[in-house]
Design an enzyme around this catalytic site. Structure first.
Site, mmCIF file in Angstrom:
data_model
loop_
_atom_site.group_PDB
_atom_site.id
_atom_site.type_symbol
_atom_site.label_atom_id
_atom_site.label_comp_id
_atom_site.label_asym_id
_atom_site.label_seq_id
_atom_site.Cartn_x
_atom_site.Cartn_y
_atom_site.Cartn_z
ATOM 1 N N TYR A 196 -1.772 -142.967 -86.474
ATOM 2 C CA TYR A 196 -2.811 -141.989 -86.148
ATOM 3 C C TYR A 196 -3.306 -141.238 -87.379
ATOM 4 O O TYR A 196 -2.523 -140.846 -88.244
ATOM 5 C CB TYR A 196 -2.274 -140.950 -85.153
ATOM 6 N N MET B 237 4.580 -140.943 -80.208
ATOM 7 C CA MET B 237 5.437 -140.517 -79.105
ATOM 8 C C MET B 237 6.649 -141.434 -78.940
ATOM 9 O O MET B 237 7.770 -140.966 -78.733
ATOM 10 C CB MET B 237 4.651 -140.474 -77.792
ATOM 11 N N ARG C 12 20.781 -108.544 -80.433
ATOM 12 C CA ARG C 12 20.370 -109.463 -79.376
ATOM 13 C C ARG C 12 20.963 -108.984 -78.060
ATOM 14 O O ARG C 12 20.325 -108.251 -77.330
ATOM 15 C CB ARG C 12 20.815 -110.885 -79.742
ATOM 16 N N LYS D 282 27.824 -125.368 -75.026
ATOM 17 C CA LYS D 282 26.541 -125.040 -74.395
ATOM 18 C C LYS D 282 25.473 -126.044 -74.831
ATOM 19 O O LYS D 282 25.661 -126.797 -75.782
ATOM 20 C CB LYS D 282 26.119 -123.615 -74.780
#
Length: 389
Positions: free
Chosen positions: A272, A320, A137, A39
């Site tokens: 930054y 980023m 769950r 998955k």
């Protein structure tokens, strides 16, 4: 699609994957089936290529989260049994049956929907029933005061027309955690699961072909839980403390390279916010690897990446598309030099620990713009890039 840029990339070692599989198979024994969990794009490793390798190696079952993930496998030639662990809407039952996909059933409402749709089609849907023994769950509640109603509900599902209840399963909550309390909780879950199976089979007169509950922690620590099939996740991909104990190897290596080198004097603020300032003349390597690629910004100033001359401290806030490392004492590290973000030489467990998470979150976070290079027999056999052009 193949990447045209050598920027940041992953190497997926299919040889290591199969070696891990074979070691786990030897551990669990010839009479126990093996389910490979693929998955979430095989936890970032690439579901299609991983599934093909596992199918070729003789794995018995695969597991995914959704019908979309199951269809990706089927439409790319995967023919082995596939179990959907999550919910599938009733309008998709026809596709489940058409493509021979097994569906988890977690409650009466789902069982009724699937039964009705299968009957309408005049066909049979293969299912595995999920039991909630303490994960809290999904699944039929069976603990404490819910035991009798749980048995009745599961028995009802087993006997519903249009459904073939091939299997029954549960999920351990703390089998990978240390301590006596976690051990007792796992043993309670397992005991309850066995009791549920015994009572349902007695009530219905039918036997489940596949009983499974052994996840990573249970495969490593609780051999009594193997039953008919095991489904290790983290272990198969070679991560976590149990992998090391069992001699398993990490399947994914994430790499980047030095794109630029800058020399800064003492007192220079890096990136930054200026949270890092050089204390001496500093040789800084700029890497084309940032949080858009999967490098958690929370790791800023807290981790090291591996160069050919040893670990280099990451400095300044992670951007980023880029991050910076201190290579002041590494003259052999130059523009173009490979840097291992995590892999065999820089364990992903260390990064995960610093980030306060698990290795899976880091492998799943590797973004679609990072190419995957698949290695078999020591050679790259396929290159994948998830971007659409």
């Amino acid at each position: 699609m193949e990447s045209t840029l050598k920027r940041t990339w992953t190497e997926i070692d299919l040889d290591a994957l199969i070696r891990n599989y074979e070691k786990l198979r030897n551990k669990t024994g010839a009479g126990v089936k093996f389910l490979g969990v693929v998955k979430a794009d095989a936890y970032g490793h690439g579901a299609i290529m991983v599934a093909k390798a596992l199918e070729e190696a003789g794995t018995d079952y695969l597991a995914v989260s959704s019908i979309d993930e199951a269809m990706e496998l089927r439409l790319n030639g995967i023919k082995m049994p596939v179990l959907i662990l999550g919910h599938t809407p009733r309008e998709q039952v026809e596709r489940l049956i058409e493509y021979d996909i097994t569906q988890a059933v977690t409650c009466k409402a789902k069982a009724v929907e699937y039964s009705e749709e299968a009957q309408r089609l005049g066909k049979t849907l293969r299912i595995h029933i999920k039991v909630d023994t303490g994960m809290s769950r999904l699944g039929y509640l069976c603990d404490g005061d819910y035991f009798n109603t749980g048995i009745d509900g599961i028995s009802e599902a087993v006997n519903m027309p249009g459904l073939d209840a091939e299997g029954i399963f549960t999920h351990f909550a703390v089998s990978d955690e240390p301590g006596e309390e976690c051990q007792k909780y796992t043993e309670h879950q397992f005991s309850l699961f066995k009791s549920v199976i015994e009572n349902v089979e007695q009530k219905t007169g039918k036997r489940f072909k596949l009983r499974h509950c052994a996840n990573t922690g249970a495969v490593a620590r609780y051999p009594e839980t193997y039953l008919d099939m095991v489904r290790p996740g983290l272990l198969l991909y070679g991560y976590g403390e149990f992998a090391s104990e069992l001699g398993l190897e990490p399947v994914m290596t994430l790499k980047t390279n030095i794109s630029t080198i800058k020399i800064y004097p003492a007192g220079t603020a890096i990136s930054y916010g200026g949270i890092y300032k050089t204390t001496h003349t500093t040789r800084v390597g700029v890497l084309p690897y940032g949080y858009a690629d999967g490098f958690f910004r929370a790791l800023s100033n807290k981790c090291t990446l591996m160069t050919s001359m040893g670990p280099a401290k990451q400095i300044g806030k992670i951007c980023m598309d880029m991050c910076m490392i201190d290579i002041s004492d590494m003259p052999e590290v130059v523009v173009g030099s490979e840097i291992e973000i995590f892999g065999k030489n820089n364990p992903i467990e260390d990064l995960a620990s610093i980030a306060g998470t698990i290795p899976y979150e880091l492998t799943c976070a590797v973004s679609k713009r990072v190419p995957r290079d698949y290695i078999k027999n020591g050679e790259i056999i396929c290159k994948e890039l998830m971007l659409r052009m």
